[in-house]
Scaffold this motif. Sequence first.
Motif, PDB file in Angstrom:
ATOM      1  N   UNK A 119       0.839  -1.196   0.000  1.00 41.11           N
ATOM      2  CA  UNK A 119       0.000   0.000   0.000  1.00 41.11           C
ATOM      3  C   UNK A 119       0.874   1.245   0.000  1.00 41.11           C
ATOM      4  N   UNK A 120       1.999   1.179   0.692  1.00 42.73           N
ATOM      5  CA  UNK A 120       2.917   2.318   0.735  1.00 42.73           C
ATOM      6  C   UNK A 120       3.370   2.723  -0.667  1.00 42.73           C
ATOM      7  N   UNK A 121       3.617   1.742  -1.537  1.00 43.99           N
ATOM      8  CA  UNK A 121       4.052   2.048  -2.899  1.00 43.99           C
ATOM      9  C   UNK A 121       2.958   2.778  -3.676  1.00 43.99           C
ATOM     10  N   UNK A 122       1.717   2.318  -3.516  1.00 38.82           N
ATOM     11  CA  UNK A 122       0.616   2.996  -4.184  1.00 38.82           C
ATOM     12  C   UNK A 122       0.431   4.423  -3.704  1.00 38.82           C
ATOM     13  N   UNK A 123       0.530   4.628  -2.398  1.00 39.08           N
ATOM     14  CA  UNK A 123       0.392   5.978  -1.853  1.00 39.08           C
ATOM     15  C   UNK A 123       1.526   6.884  -2.327  1.00 39.08           C
ATOM     16  N   UNK A 124       2.749   6.353  -2.372  1.00 32.48           N
ATOM     17  CA  UNK A 124       3.874   7.168  -2.828  1.00 32.48           C
ATOM     18  C   UNK A 124       3.715   7.557  -4.289  1.00 32.48           C
ATOM     19  N   UNK A 125       3.230   6.618  -5.115  1.00 30.58           N
ATOM     20  CA  UNK A 125       3.034   6.936  -6.529  1.00 30.58           C
ATOM     21  C   UNK A 125       1.986   8.027  -6.700  1.00 30.58           C
ATOM     22  N   UNK A 126       0.933   7.976  -5.894  1.00 28.37           N
ATOM     23  CA  UNK A 126      -0.137   8.967  -6.008  1.00 28.37           C
ATOM     24  C   UNK A 126       0.327  10.336  -5.517  1.00 28.37           C
ATOM     25  N   UNK A 127       0.855  10.379  -4.278  1.00 29.78           N
ATOM     26  CA  UNK A 127       1.123  11.676  -3.654  1.00 29.78           C
ATOM     27  C   UNK A 127       2.451  12.295  -4.087  1.00 29.78           C
ATOM     28  N   UNK A 128       3.460  11.471  -4.384  1.00 28.51           N
ATOM     29  CA  UNK A 128       4.741  12.020  -4.831  1.00 28.51           C
ATOM     30  C   UNK A 128       4.852  12.026  -6.352  1.00 28.51           C
ATOM     31  N   UNK A 129       4.641  10.859  -6.964  1.00 25.75           N
ATOM     32  CA  UNK A 129       4.821  10.758  -8.409  1.00 25.75           C
ATOM     33  C   UNK A 129       3.789  11.506  -9.213  1.00 25.75           C
ATOM     34  N   UNK A 130       2.540  11.564  -8.704  1.00 19.06           N
ATOM     35  CA  UNK A 130       1.472  12.208  -9.460  1.00 19.06           C
ATOM     36  C   UNK A 130       1.180  13.619  -8.965  1.00 19.06           C
ATOM     37  N   UNK A 131       0.672  13.733  -7.743  1.00 18.00           N
ATOM     38  CA  UNK A 131       0.195  15.036  -7.274  1.00 18.00           C
ATOM     39  C   UNK A 131       1.313  16.050  -7.089  1.00 18.00           C
ATOM     40  N   UNK A 132       2.445  15.628  -6.523  1.00 19.48           N
ATOM     41  CA  UNK A 132       3.516  16.588  -6.235  1.00 19.48           C
ATOM     42  C   UNK A 132       4.358  16.880  -7.467  1.00 19.48           C
TER      43      UNK A 132
END
Length: 329
Positions: A119-132
Amino acid sequence: MAAVVGIRAWPRPIVLVCETLLVAVCYYAAGRLGLSQQLVADGAVVTPIWPPTGVAVACLLLFGLRCVPGIAVGALLVVASLTAPRLSAAGIVLGNTLAPVCACLMLRAVGFRVSLSRLRDGLMLVFLGAMTAMLISSGVGIGTLALTDKLVADDFWLVWLAWWVGDAMGVVIVTPLLLVLHRARWPPPSGRWGEAAGLALVVCVLVPLVTYSSVSVLFLVYPLLIWAALRFQLAGGMPCALFASVMATVAAREEAGSFARLTDIETMMKLQAFNGTLGLTALLLSSVISEQINTRRSVEQACQELVEALQHLNAGGPGSTGSSGGGVR
């Protein structure tokens, strides 16, 4: 085998040129696909999903920073197909290149796994890779257009929001799908072929009906998405989310179904909200299920190793234990 050895024996500059051209072609093809589904909102042209950002981030995560020249060339080709080379075009190319690079560097810095098994990988992709990270491409692009008087001041925030969401959705939906395809092996496992075929049939029939229905029933897509993610994780959830997103975008362009009788702004907001929730649901739910499956397998493996260790200890029998005790005395 001889062919592989021959390719590896090529001079490194030739290999780098071939890789650059391949990444550029993939980026350009994804860009043309994205532009084919563009919308007009209050006079501004927007793309609900911008696939090239997903392609760029996936290439960088899989093959490293040597893909940067190919991303830059691909971005330049996409911009050149829309407008003549100008200062604004250079700014857009710069932003579209820097954003995926920053996404890759941030994800690597926090220990991101391309398997998306946590789940951590999915959250990192969303909040760092996508949104930020995609704040860079949207900020640089819109800022360049504003400085070169290519953008009306009243449309600044609308276009910026559409640009940012489109880039972010490209990472959320396209990047996981490409990461899954990179890990896929042929032939695939033969288990659950019947269920997979049934799911694909239901999705291909029901999703167009839902998106083109005059009654607003887009929520009926989510049970299918949950089914796909629960049973097949990313391999099922992400293709389902992408197909539903594409069908919704086509319906929005045609002002059909749930998007009929809406203003341009309402259509854009409703479509991007739908796409965003689809991508987040598919990605995060699939990551949770994958993490649970991996945890269960680890526990089962540890239990099996413990059983084998106990059997090995008991294999000596009582006589072996007594002899050992006599030695101690």
